[in-house]
Design a protein around this motif. Structure first.
Motif, PDB file in Angstrom:
ATOM      1  N   ASP A  28       4.271   4.277  -0.687  1.00 51.11           N
ATOM      2  CA  ASP A  28       3.605   4.652   0.564  1.00 51.11           C
ATOM      3  C   ASP A  28       2.344   3.794   0.720  1.00 51.11           C
ATOM      4  O   ASP A  28       2.145   2.829  -0.035  1.00 51.11           O
ATOM      5  N   SER A  29       1.477   4.132   1.663  1.00 52.54           N
ATOM      6  CA  SER A  29       0.291   3.311   1.925  1.00 52.54           C
ATOM      7  C   SER A  29      -0.661   3.270   0.738  1.00 52.54           C
ATOM      8  O   SER A  29      -1.399   2.309   0.559  1.00 52.54           O
ATOM      9  N   ALA A  30      -0.624   4.292  -0.109  1.00 49.04           N
ATOM     10  CA  ALA A  30      -1.488   4.331  -1.294  1.00 49.04           C
ATOM     11  C   ALA A  30      -0.789   3.736  -2.519  1.00 49.04           C
ATOM     12  O   ALA A  30      -1.338   3.754  -3.613  1.00 49.04           O
ATOM     13  N   ASP A  80       1.325  -3.322   4.964  1.00 49.29           N
ATOM     14  CA  ASP A  80       0.065  -3.578   5.684  1.00 49.29           C
ATOM     15  C   ASP A  80       0.120  -3.177   7.158  1.00 49.29           C
ATOM     16  O   ASP A  80      -0.759  -3.543   7.927  1.00 49.29           O
ATOM     17  N   ALA A  82      -0.458  -0.766  10.180  1.00 49.19           N
ATOM     18  CA  ALA A  82      -1.419   0.313  10.427  1.00 49.19           C
ATOM     19  C   ALA A  82      -0.738   1.679  10.517  1.00 49.19           C
ATOM     20  O   ALA A  82      -1.339   2.703  10.182  1.00 49.19           O
ATOM     21  N   LEU A  84       1.370   2.930   8.618  1.00 52.88           N
ATOM     22  CA  LEU A  84       1.496   3.534   7.289  1.00 52.88           C
ATOM     23  C   LEU A  84       0.352   4.493   6.994  1.00 52.88           C
ATOM     24  O   LEU A  84       0.485   5.388   6.165  1.00 52.88           O
ATOM     25  N   ASN A  85      -0.775   4.305   7.646  1.00 54.00           N
ATOM     26  CA  ASN A  85      -1.954   5.142   7.420  1.00 54.00           C
ATOM     27  C   ASN A  85      -2.095   6.245   8.459  1.00 54.00           C
ATOM     28  O   ASN A  85      -3.125   6.902   8.522  1.00 54.00           O
ATOM     29  N   ARG A  88      -0.104  12.455   8.419  1.00 50.91           N
ATOM     30  CA  ARG A  88       1.044  12.932   7.654  1.00 50.91           C
ATOM     31  C   ARG A  88       1.452  14.317   8.155  1.00 50.91           C
ATOM     32  O   ARG A  88       0.621  15.097   8.590  1.00 50.91           O
TER      33      ARG A  88
END
Length: 150
Positions: A28-30, A80, A82, A84-85, A88
């Motif tokens: 995931d983004s993290a 990368d 945006a 993805l952030n 949730r």
């Protein structure tokens, strides 16, 4: 045209949807790993490749309806990106798909049932009410509705 006939016309690949899901693990983004295997058999999965921000917002707004049907939407996005952030929800999983190789295997969108088989392939990210209507015709979902009362 009946709703079921309309659903079938939206699907690509003709009348046969045989096949099983190809397991994968993406971050995931993290950078936390998420594995398809962790959800197979427990949830229905709608895997969508590079959906628009508007589509993701629609998914977020319908989270309760997704929970009722045990339907997780897995969005495969470029690293990368945006999106993805973005916010949730319980039934939305946002994953980075480097090079789009996993998304290429699943096409624009693929529905996987709790039995781990591919139930439908779509030529574009489908409307969630269309997917919900198809799920509601499945014997396992009908059994769940009787047991759960919804």
């Amino acid at each position: 045209m009946s709703p079921l006939t309309a659903l079938k016309t939206l699907m690509t690949g003709g009348g046969s949807h045989a096949g099983s899901a190809v397991p994968f693990t993406l971050g995931d983004s993290a950078g936390r790993p998420w594995s398809l295997s962790s959800a197979l058999g427990r949830e229905r999965l709608l895997i969508v490749r590079n959906p628009s921000a508007a589509y993701l917002n629609t998914v977020r707004a319908q989270d309760t309806a997704l929970q009722v049907r045990d339907l997780r939407v897995v969005a495969l996005l470029p690293p990368d990106d945006a999106r993805l952030n973005g916010p949730r929800t319980l039934m939305l999983t946002l994953l980075a798909d480097p090079g789009g190789r996993i998304g290429a295997q699943y096409g624009p969108a693929t529905l996987i049932g709790k039995d781990r088989s591919v139930k439908a392939r779509y030529s574009a990210p489908p409307a969630l009410n269309t997917v919900g209507a198809l799920i509601d015709t499945m014997p396992m979902r009908q059994q769940e509705r009787q047991q759960r009362g919804r």
